[in-house]
Scaffold this active site. Structure first.
Site, mmCIF file in Angstrom:
data_model
loop_
_atom_site.group_PDB
_atom_site.id
_atom_site.type_symbol
_atom_site.label_atom_id
_atom_site.label_comp_id
_atom_site.label_asym_id
_atom_site.label_seq_id
_atom_site.Cartn_x
_atom_site.Cartn_y
_atom_site.Cartn_z
ATOM 1 N N GLU A 34 0.840 -1.196 0.000
ATOM 2 C CA GLU A 34 0.000 0.000 0.000
ATOM 3 C C GLU A 34 0.884 1.258 0.000
ATOM 4 O OE1 GLU A 34 -2.697 -0.432 3.300
ATOM 5 O OE2 GLU A 34 -3.611 -2.227 2.447
ATOM 6 N N ASP A 160 -5.069 6.228 -38.750
ATOM 7 C CA ASP A 160 -6.470 5.819 -38.620
ATOM 8 C C ASP A 160 -7.370 7.049 -38.586
ATOM 9 O OD1 ASP A 160 -5.989 6.816 -36.078
ATOM 10 O OD2 ASP A 160 -5.739 4.835 -35.190
ATOM 11 N N LYS A 183 -7.448 1.779 -40.533
ATOM 12 C CA LYS A 183 -6.872 0.780 -39.616
ATOM 13 C C LYS A 183 -7.971 -0.114 -39.058
ATOM 14 C CE LYS A 183 -5.348 1.713 -35.238
ATOM 15 N NZ LYS A 183 -4.457 2.390 -34.286
ATOM 16 N N ARG A 185 -8.322 -2.875 -36.043
ATOM 17 C CA ARG A 185 -7.608 -3.501 -34.924
ATOM 18 C C ARG A 185 -8.103 -4.936 -34.774
ATOM 19 N NH1 ARG A 185 -4.091 -2.518 -31.256
ATOM 20 N NH2 ARG A 185 -3.841 -0.301 -31.673
ATOM 21 N N ASP A 210 0.854 10.209 -34.824
ATOM 22 C CA ASP A 210 -0.220 9.572 -34.055
ATOM 23 C C ASP A 210 -0.184 10.134 -32.640
ATOM 24 O OD1 ASP A 210 -2.367 7.983 -33.572
ATOM 25 O OD2 ASP A 210 -1.342 6.077 -33.844
#
Ligand code: R5P
Length: 287
Positions: A34, A160, A183, A185, A210
């Site tokens: 933690e 894309d 594109k 995927r 991109d």
């Protein structure tokens, strides 16, 4: 009063680039994994700026939530978060039944944790915008300036449809032609790229642009295709250099001439400095 700027671990350079009094924040792990977190200077009545980019985000998100809640608990007047990269935004739809639409969850979580969040080009596609707490710095002017001074006769390529928004802006700013690929995927690490039939690069250097380079598969497929077509070696530009695992080396091996990214995430490919634009935006919010 000047804001107090507190870096989460690994964000010291980012914090140092921001206007304000640098303050220490102790963050360590308890033996059970933690997070222990302590403010080492008073924040009552102050504007607190937390600096933390959020790539590889799961642990960092917990730290940001703990830090912002503690700042408020200690009487901070306002809590601002500077997170040049905001994660989880690509899962912006329930593609399969039962999936978490993490984009909405994380955007809402951060906008509850901080009064304002300064970020750079968040991945917005099917989610058209982020909650009003987000303040977006655009990297397009910096990317276009880099292209103008480093690449002669560029032709920009967006891999894309969603890249159209920033590729068209960058191309407009540096006066270069551009085209957008299609594109599909096929999986986390598999994409299919299709080139338009009228694409032309005679005498030009292809520049792929991109927002995120993650596994690098999108850019690798595009670079390989371009090399087969006999173009000049392409330049690859990404805003956010996640570059997971061996992506950087793989992209170099695929035939990229140069890989350049903005420093929203620290990486050896960083060559476009967004820190002054972030600092300017933050200064406007804290004036
Ligand atoms: C998604 O649509 C983004 O704009 C990028 O194209 C994508 O994240 C790139 O991912 P990868 O590097 O894994 O191909």
């Amino acid at each position: 009063m000047r804001p107090i700027v507190l870096p989460l671990p690994g964000n010291e350079a980012l914090a140092a680039s921001l206007e304000g009094d640098l303050g220490p924040l102790t963050v360590r792990r308890f033996p059970d994994g933690e997070t222990y977190l302590r403010f080492d200077s008073p924040v009552r009545g102050r504007c607190v700026v937390l600096a933390c980019t959020l790539d590889r985000p799961d642990e960092k998100l917990v730290r940001v939530i703990l830090a912002s809640a503690t700042a408020r608990d200690l009487g901070a007047d306002r809590v601002l978060l500077v997170a040049p990269y905001v994660p989880y935004l690509r899962q912006d739809e329930r593609f399969h039944p039962g999936e978490c639409v993490s984009a909405r969850v994380v955007a809402d979580l951060l906008s509850t944790a901080a009064d304002r969040i300064v970020t750079v080009d968040p991945h917005l596609h099917r989610l058209p915008s982020l909650p009003p707490a987000f303040d977006v710095v655009r990297s397009a002017p910096l990317i276009s300036a880099w292209i103008a001074s480093h690449v002669s006769n560029p032709v920009l390529i967006g891999p894309d449809e969603e890249s159209r928004q920033w590729v068209s802006e960058v191309a407009g700013l540096c006066g270069a032609p551009y085209f957008i690929l299609r594109k599909t995927r096929l999986g986390d690490r598999e994409v299919r790229i299709e080139f338009p039939s009228d694409a032309s690069w005679t005498g030009r250097t292809p520049v792929l642009v991109d927002d995120i380079i993650s596994t690098g598969r999108t850019m690798i497929s595009t670079v390989k295709h371009l090399r087969k077509l006999g173009t000049r070696p392409p330049v690859c530009i990404g805003v956010h250099a996640i570059l997971a695992d061996s992506a950087y080396a793989d992209l170099q091996s695929a035939g990229a001439d140069r890989i350049v990214t903005c420093n929203t995430i620290r990486h050896p490919s960083n060559g476009i400095d967004v820190a002054p634009s972030i600092a300017e935006r933050l200064a406007a919010l804290t004036a």
